[in-house]
Design a protein around this motif. Sequence first.
Motif, mmCIF file in Angstrom:
data_model
loop_
_atom_site.group_PDB
_atom_site.id
_atom_site.type_symbol
_atom_site.label_atom_id
_atom_site.label_comp_id
_atom_site.label_asym_id
_atom_site.label_seq_id
_atom_site.Cartn_x
_atom_site.Cartn_y
_atom_site.Cartn_z
ATOM 1 N N ARG A 106 0.719 -1.379 -0.369
ATOM 2 C CA ARG A 106 -0.296 -0.202 -0.084
ATOM 3 C C ARG A 106 1.443 1.480 -0.113
ATOM 4 O O ARG A 106 1.688 1.208 0.570
ATOM 5 N N GLN A 107 0.588 2.336 -0.417
ATOM 6 C CA GLN A 107 1.920 3.090 -0.992
ATOM 7 C C GLN A 107 0.690 4.736 -0.454
ATOM 8 O O GLN A 107 -0.589 4.128 -0.442
ATOM 9 N N LEU A 131 0.102 10.334 -4.941
ATOM 10 C CA LEU A 131 1.703 9.572 -4.206
ATOM 11 C C LEU A 131 3.086 10.025 -4.640
ATOM 12 O O LEU A 131 2.559 11.155 -5.083
ATOM 13 N N ARG A 132 3.464 9.269 -4.012
ATOM 14 C CA ARG A 132 4.764 10.420 -3.938
ATOM 15 C C ARG A 132 5.409 10.024 -4.908
ATOM 16 O O ARG A 132 4.938 9.304 -6.212
ATOM 17 N N PRO A 145 7.995 4.571 -4.360
ATOM 18 C CA PRO A 145 7.341 3.535 -5.474
ATOM 19 C C PRO A 145 7.800 3.513 -6.281
ATOM 20 O O PRO A 145 9.262 4.403 -6.818
ATOM 21 N N LEU A 146 8.162 2.593 -6.717
ATOM 22 C CA LEU A 146 9.352 1.919 -8.069
ATOM 23 C C LEU A 146 8.085 2.085 -9.412
ATOM 24 O O LEU A 146 7.106 2.093 -9.751
ATOM 25 N N PRO A 147 8.784 1.682 -10.634
ATOM 26 C CA PRO A 147 8.057 1.417 -11.764
ATOM 27 C C PRO A 147 7.448 -0.012 -12.064
ATOM 28 O O PRO A 147 8.112 -0.252 -12.161
ATOM 29 N N GLY A 148 6.390 -0.169 -12.452
ATOM 30 C CA GLY A 148 5.538 -1.281 -12.263
ATOM 31 C C GLY A 148 4.748 -0.872 -12.832
ATOM 32 O O GLY A 148 3.985 0.416 -12.871
ATOM 33 N N SER A 182 14.533 16.475 -10.786
ATOM 34 C CA SER A 182 15.021 17.064 -9.281
ATOM 35 C C SER A 182 14.726 15.680 -8.805
ATOM 36 O O SER A 182 15.376 15.951 -7.540
ATOM 37 N N ALA A 183 14.130 14.542 -8.989
ATOM 38 C CA ALA A 183 13.805 12.982 -8.699
ATOM 39 C C ALA A 183 14.890 11.665 -8.682
ATOM 40 O O ALA A 183 14.587 11.144 -8.333
#
Length: 265
Positions: A106-107, A131-132, A145-148, A182-183
Amino acid sequence: MRVPKLLGAALLALGLAAGPAAADSASPSPSDDGGAPTEAGTSFRTATEIDQGETATANGSTGDYLYWSFPADTGQRPTVRATVKLPETHAAQTWQVDVYDGLRRRQSCQYGAQTRTAAADASTVELACVLRTVRAWSEPWANDPLPGTYYVRLTAVGLGTGDLGLPVSAELQVDSKDIGGSAAVDGSLGEPLVPGIAVTSARDDDESAGAVLSAIDPDDGWASGWWSDRWVWTAVGGALAALAGVGGYRLTRGSGRPSRVPPGA
């Protein structure tokens, strides 16, 4: 002095390099192969896939769990918005939208009304979850949070017995803001968190159909974390530093040749 011309060329190179970078990091466009989905799944494994930018709809009943899934890539900050149309007669209801990543973690929401209570005379309730920013890489113990693939679950919580089973309709839309360099972080995943388990269900005792989870991905492919616009700024910063060094040298060197001193003077 050619320093202004060299500076102009560096700035032009910056503009040309930043253009493709912005294009490569654009959010996926809505699907053009049949319109937005008109139903939702009832679990993670049957979640309805949607593209970012399109509005999905679904009909259900209070007490149901409605599931959708969407792709999110490195540098994006997804925003999930849900609108629930309530029946004409109902008691006060509390609705909640939750977002999970490809590992079903859960994010948390940075901001937005993730949970709202609709009064007895309310016709709709609107929810939102920002979301972040999706990171290219993270420590195994972190919950970043990661790509997917990301899953959205919409449901009513704490319902009374009299409100169970009432018909409702829902709209869901996911958009992203591209945050950019920046991220960015040093590192990337080997593969995006996209479940690829095949699910087989029997039909009429002699027919089976397979459904592969999370078959959608961004239109321009997964970024894999190797590119961000900070590469552009790093290169341009180095070029400007070199130009400043050349300019400073030419200014301090002087324009005239040193006079020759006669021998024996």
